[in-house]
Scaffold this active site. Structure first.
Site, PDB file in Angstrom:
ATOM      1  CG  ASP A  95       3.241   9.092   3.192  1.00  0.00           C
ATOM      2  OD1 ASP A  95       4.329   9.593   3.480  1.00  0.00           O
ATOM      3  OD2 ASP A  95       3.113   8.004   2.608  1.00  0.00           O
ATOM      4  CG  ASP A 196       8.428  10.806   1.416  1.00  0.00           C
ATOM      5  OD1 ASP A 196       8.239   9.618   1.115  1.00  0.00           O
ATOM      6  OD2 ASP A 196       8.945  11.644   0.634  1.00  0.00           O
ATOM      7  CD  GLU A 251      10.876   6.573   2.491  1.00  0.00           C
ATOM      8  OE1 GLU A 251      10.816   5.753   1.569  1.00  0.00           O
ATOM      9  OE2 GLU A 251      10.727   7.799   2.296  1.00  0.00           O
ATOM     10  CG  HIS A 325       4.472   3.226  -1.788  1.00  0.00           C
ATOM     11  ND1 HIS A 325       4.846   3.167  -0.462  1.00  0.00           N
ATOM     12  CD2 HIS A 325       4.974   4.373  -2.271  1.00  0.00           C
ATOM     13  CE1 HIS A 325       5.544   4.236  -0.155  1.00  0.00           C
ATOM     14  NE2 HIS A 325       5.645   4.994  -1.240  1.00  0.00           N
ATOM     15  CG  ASP A 326       8.629   3.690  -2.688  1.00  0.00           C
ATOM     16  OD1 ASP A 326       7.886   4.177  -3.559  1.00  0.00           O
ATOM     17  OD2 ASP A 326       8.955   4.297  -1.650  1.00  0.00           O
TER      18      ASP A 326
HETATM   19  C1  NOJ Z   1       9.662   7.876  -0.712  1.00  0.00           C
HETATM   20  C2  NOJ Z   1       8.313   7.461  -1.170  1.00  0.00           C
HETATM   21  O1  NOJ Z   1       7.975   6.255  -0.554  1.00  0.00           O
HETATM   22  C3  NOJ Z   1       8.373   7.378  -2.675  1.00  0.00           C
HETATM   23  O2  NOJ Z   1       7.241   6.767  -3.216  1.00  0.00           O
HETATM   24  C4  NOJ Z   1       8.589   8.767  -3.199  1.00  0.00           C
HETATM   25  O3  NOJ Z   1       8.767   8.716  -4.590  1.00  0.00           O
HETATM   26  C5  NOJ Z   1       9.831   9.409  -2.582  1.00  0.00           C
HETATM   27  N1  NOJ Z   1       9.898   9.210  -1.172  1.00  0.00           N
HETATM   28  C6  NOJ Z   1       9.843  10.893  -2.821  1.00  0.00           C
HETATM   29  O4  NOJ Z   1       8.814  11.511  -2.093  1.00  0.00           O
END
Ligand code: NOJ
Length: 554
Positions: A95, A196, A251, A325-326
């Site tokens: 990441d 990210d 992302e 994970h989000d």
């Molecule tokens: C996306 C990540 O997947 C998330 O977990 C994170 O809080 C935010 N970006 C900020 O880095």
């Protein structure tokens, strides 16, 4: 590189396996479980951040890009992990959190100490003439996006948590420093990079107020700006573009298909593929995540269809996923995990994995792990969740309603410890887990899944199917009956063959009329979770049934 052949498994290291007993997972724990992952048949493991971090946002607040946080182990552990994974034919995807650093990062600390060189690493701006913040932007985790910069009269920008200061990508020194970070990890043998929130790096330095604070209109002020493409091309050249075997995924927050194509079409020389999220906003009320309506099935299909068609028609490439994970667990969100745990999980996996793109499996989905349904706010630890617990109270919501929303939407839903067996804390740790294990670990765990469960086996078969069939890897995509109220159906096409994928998203059995072009072909069922065996003019799908057929001439 054949991206369509690859399958990626996401490990959230903090919750995967704790080898030391401190309650948090670690790299040695991932090594111990490599055989388990390898058995699934995946090609890469995406590891969420394990770099030194104050953990305000679970490691996405990085204080040193080129080291390992001691809670996760040492650089030697990391090198062993790469080597052990390679032995099993698996590569690592790391990441790269390059939009922001933790405010504890040396760069920010030097900036705070008054070093002008490092002050130019961040966006520091004075208040407006009337004393208000530099812009009216909202942080994505709630509250204003600007915070006081030490005891100066300036403010620094943070699109995320107050401890995550946005880096000034306009400064070439920042970009060079970040490219060095990428090259540091590539030199260690890393073969994948997940970037990210990469599409928000291009803020216009003449910060403009938003007309509608917190809205999509505000996001457009800093999302997918033209300069992002320019910088990604530059990054490509300076780092992973120098190799021919690196898989990259950006992302992309609130992006659109046109930009998605540019980010991922190989001729653009940007990235291998992107994550987009619109299909996971179908249970938001008027675009608001912190709400709890039923999901909109037609919207889910239409969004996936738009992305599939758009990317397929213009050689873009999608990352395929319903979990990370989000996100809350998709089986709890789009299915019935109480009455149809096997059917729900396997149907969702088939529906998403047979699309055109590269599938990502998030740890635990291959055994049907669910949202934990915590009863108390004290069980939650995620900063976004805790902020919204406050914000919703300020909006006057009753606590019961707030807890219902949190139980559905909190990011902690997917971050609960991996359920390995039926021993205490699901065998995740010998200590006290940093986040409570879901109560159902005695029935849903790896040991059982491998002995008597059907979901894990189904995932193995589904992954193998992708390896065996070029039509899944490369076929074009076409949606079928997008307005069907229960069934998501689509076809893939490749060298005169069709792949037909049908999925009932509901417990109620449902019928689908098939286009006649399929019926004069010979058909073979490749995988499924229910009774349907043959194709006829009208087929019937049982509760959460899924089936995949290959159709050929003759
Ligand atoms: C996306 C990540 O997947 C998330 O977990 C994170 O809080 C935010 N970006 C900020 O880095």
């Amino acid at each position: 590189m054949n991206l369509g052949e690859k399958v990626i498994y996401q490990v959230y290291p903090k919750s995967f396996y704790d080898s030391t007993g401190n309650g948090k997972g670690d790299l040695a724990g991932v090594i111990e479980k490599l055989d388990y992952i390898a058995d699934l048949g995946v090609d890469l493991i995406w590891l969420n951040p394990f770099y030194p971090s104050p953990q305000k946002d679970n490691g996405y607040d990085i204080s040193d890009y080129c080291a390992i946080d001691p809670t996760y182990g040492t650089m030697a552990d990391f090198e062993r992990l790469i080597a052990e994974a390679e032995k099993r034919g698996i590569s690592l995807m790391l990441d790269m959190v390059l939009n922001h650093t933790s405010i504890e990062h040396e760069w920010f600390q030097k900036a705070l100490a008054g070093d002008p060189e490092y002050q130019d690493f961040y966006y520091l701006r004075p208040a407006k003439a009337d004393g208000s913040l530099p812009t009216n932007w909202q942080s994505k985790f709630g509250g204003p996006a600007w915070e006081k910069f030490g005891d100066t009269s300036l403010y620094y920008l943070h699109l995320y948590d107050v401890s995550q200061a946005d880096l000034n990508w306009h400064n070439p020194k920042v970009r060079q420093a970040l490219y060095q970070v990428i090259n540091f990890w590539l030199a260690k043998g890393v073969k994948g990079l997940r970037f990210d929130v990469l599409n928000v790096i291009g803020k216009d330095p003449n910060f403009q107020d938003s007309q509608e604070p917190g809205s999509n209109q505000e996001k457009h002020l800093y999302t997918d700006t033209p300069i992002v493409h320019q910088w990604i091309k530059e990054m490509h050249q300076a780092t992973f573009g120098r190799y021919d075997d690196i898989v990259t995924v950006g992302e992309m927050s609130s992006t659109d298909v046109a930009n998605g194509i540019r980010y991922s079409n190989p001729t653009e020389q940007e990235l291998s593929m992107i994550f987009s999220f619109h299909h996971l906003k179908v249970d938001y009320q008027d675009g608001e995540k912190w709400s709890d309506p039923e999901f909109d099935f037609i919207a889910l299909k239409q969004i996936l269809d738009t992305w599939q068609k758009g990317m397929s028609d213009h050689q873009g490439w999608n990352a395929l996923f319903l979990n990370n994970h989000d996100q809350p667990r998709s089986n709890s969100r789009f299915g019935d995990v109480i009455h149809y745990p096997y059917e729900t999980q396997t149907m969702l996996a088939t529906a998403i994995q047979c699309l055109r793109g590269t599938p990502y499996i998030y740890q635990g989905e291959e055994i049907g792990m669910t949202d934990p349904g915590y009863q108390s706010i004290d069980d939650y630890v995620d900063v976004e969740t805790l902020n919204h617990y406050q914000i919703l109270q300020e909006k006057g919501y009753p606590i019961e309603k707030i807890m219902n929303i949190i139980r559905k939407k909190s990011r902690d839903n997917s971050r609960t410890p991996m359920q390995w067996d039926s021993s205490k804390h699901a065998g995740f740790t010998k200590g006290t887990p940093w986040l409570k294990v879901a109560d159902n670990y005695q029935t849903i765990n790896v040991e059982r899944a491998r002995k008597e469960g059907k979901i894990y086996k189904y995932y193995q078969d589904l992954i193998q199917l992708r390896k065996d069939y070029p039509i899944i890897q490369e076929g074009s995509y076409q949606g079928i009956q997008l307005d069907h109220p229960q069934i998501m159906a689509y076809e893939r096409q490749y060298q005169g063959q069709f792949l037909l994928v049908v999925n009932n998203f509901y417990a109620q059995p449902s019928k689908l009329m098939l286009p006649s072009k399929y019926l004069d072909k010979s058909s073979q069922k490749l995988i499924g979770n229910g009774p349907l065996q043959f194709l006829t003019e009208e087929i019937m799908l049982q509760s959460y049934e899924t089936a995949v057929f290959l159709l050929k001439d003759g």
